[in-house]
Design a protein around this motif. Sequence first.
Motif, mmCIF file in Angstrom:
data_model
loop_
_atom_site.group_PDB
_atom_site.id
_atom_site.type_symbol
_atom_site.label_atom_id
_atom_site.label_comp_id
_atom_site.label_asym_id
_atom_site.label_seq_id
_atom_site.Cartn_x
_atom_site.Cartn_y
_atom_site.Cartn_z
ATOM 1 N N UNK B 95 38.883 47.086 34.036
ATOM 2 C CA UNK B 95 37.887 46.044 34.616
ATOM 3 C C UNK B 95 37.787 46.170 35.736
ATOM 4 N N UNK B 96 36.880 46.498 36.517
ATOM 5 C CA UNK B 96 36.845 46.540 37.922
ATOM 6 C C UNK B 96 35.452 46.256 38.493
ATOM 7 N N UNK B 97 34.921 45.061 38.840
ATOM 8 C CA UNK B 97 33.557 44.851 39.380
ATOM 9 C C UNK B 97 32.808 44.837 37.977
#
Lengths: 307, 265
Positions: B95-97
Motif C-alpha cells: 500500500x503506497x499512495x
Amino acid sequence: MDKPIVFKQVSYTYNDQSPFAVGALHDVNLTIPQGKVTAIIGHTGSGKSTLIQHLNVLVRPSQGQVQIDEEVVTAQSKHTSLKALRKKVGVVFQFPEAQLFAETVIEDVMFGPQNFGASPEEARQIAQVQLERVGVGPDLYERSPFDLSGGQMRRVAIAGVLALEPQVLVLDEPTAGLDPLGHHQMMTMFSQLQKENNLTMIMVTHQMDDVGEYADYVVVMEQGTVVKTGTPQEIFADPQWLSQRQLGLPKAMAFLEKVHQRISDLPKLTPAPISVDQVADYLVMAKQEQGQKSATRPVTEEAIQHG
Amino acid sequence: MDKMILGRYLKLDSWIHHLDPRTKLLASFYFILIVFLANNLATYVALTGFMVLAVVLSKVPLGFFLKGVRPLILLILVTVAFQVFFMRGGQVYFHQGPIMITQAGVIGGAFIFARLVLIIFMSTLLTLTTAPLELTDGIEHLFQPLTRFGFPAHEIALMLAIALRYVPTLMDEAGKIMNAQRSRGVEFDQGSLMQRMKSIIPILVPLFISAFNRAEEMALAMEARGYRGAQGRTKYRQLTLTRQDLFAWLGLVVLTGILLYLRQF
C-alpha cells in the motif's frame, strides 16, 4: 556501379524462427558479372525469385552476405543507404501490371522518380522518354492505366521501373503471358537498353530460347542453391544434365542436334552455336563447304539418305 | 504477419483432427462459455486439465499455442494489471499512495490470466486442427435450420469458403505489390503518420483492382461449371458424427458436472 554483385554463402529462410519456417535458399555462392546479361534458370520453386529479392534488399539474407556496389548486406546490417541502393537496382517483377495504381499512365511512371527526389517536371520528362521506349504513345498518357489492354499495362509498368534509370536491371519473367510479337519487342528493347547503357541485366526465365539469344552468363538453380554457372555454351553442352533438372535446350540448338543425328558427317562446331542466327550461319557455312566438296565428288541421292 | 498463429491450420493426424467440424466448433464455443463458470482454484485446475488433455490429443506441439498467445500478451497483461491494481479486498500486500495490492486483486488477476489463456488456447486449437473448408462446412450445417426463416446459410458458407480460400492468395499478392512499390522507392516504415498513410495507397488500389478482377473471373468460371446456387446441390464432403464425437461431448458434459460441483466450495 562498377563492382559485380557477389553472394557469399547466402541462406534465406521464410518465417525464420517460427513454426512455419521454410528454407528457400541455402549456401548460395555467386558472382554476377557487371555489364553483362545473366540468366537465372531452374525448375519452378528452385529459389530464383527469392534470390532476386536479395538484389535490391527486399529481403536480407538469414545467413551470409550479399555485396552490391559498395554495400555489404547481412542479416544484421541496418540500412540508411537502402533507398540509394534501390534506385541503382530496378526490378521488373512477374506480372508487373499488378503494381499500377495511379490515376493516369504518366503519373504512374512518374511515381518512381518522384520517390527518389525528382521534381514533377524532371519526373515527367523521364516518364515521357521511358514510355516512348516501351512503345506507349502520348495519346495514352492521360488515360487511366486500368483502361488499357494487358499488354499495354505491362509496358507502362515496365516503363515505371525503367524510369528509375537503374544501373542493374532485374527481370523476373518479363514476357510471361505476352503474345509472340510483344515478347520479341520487349526482349529487343531490353537488349538494346542493356547494350546502350552497359547495364548489368539479370533475367529469370523459363524460355531457353531467350537464354540462348540474349544471355552472356547463366546460373542454374535447384532446390534453393546454385548448381551450375557458366556461359550458355557451357551450360547447354550437357542436354541430359539439363533435362534431369526439368530444363531443356533452346529450340535452335535442339534443331541442330536433330540435323546432326540425320547427317552424321556434318562437322560439329565448338563452341556449339546457340541462337537462331548462329545456327543459321553455321548451316549456311556447312552447305557452302558441302557445295565445294560436291564439286569434286558428286552427291547421289543415296549418299544423302545414308549420310 | 507471417508469425501469426491464430487462424492457421496445421495438418496432422490426430484424434482431435478427425473430429467432426461441427463438434469442434460447438465444443469450442461451449468450452469458452463454461470457462466463465470457474470461480475458484479447483475449477481452474479442472479446466486446465481438460485443456491439457485436448492439447495432448491434438498432437500439436506446445510451441504453437505459446506463439498464438504472444500477439495478445499485451492485452492480457493490461487486463491482469487492472485486476491487480483496482480490485480491493482481503489481505493488503502493498500500500503506497493510491496504489494498493490486495489478496483479492492478485487472485482476480491470476483468474483473469488463466481465463484468457484458456480461451486463446481453445480458439487456437480449433483453427489449428480444423481445415478452413471443414470449418465452413460445419458452419453451413449448423445454420441449416435457420434457412426456414429465410436465412441464406448456403450463400454465407460459400462466401466464407471463398474468403478463407483467398486469404493466403491476397496476402501473397499484397506482399508482391508491396515489394514492387518498395523497389520503386516507397518506404512504408518511415516518415510522418500522414506520409505513412499515403504510402498505403499504392498497395490498396492495385489490391482492390485485382480482387475485382479475381471476383469476376471466379464468377465466370463458376457459372461455366454449372453453378446455380444452393438449390439441388449435392455434397462431396459428407459430415458424419462418429463415436469420437460422442466421447468429446461426454467429456464436456463430465467437465461441466465437475465444474458445477467444484464451484460450490
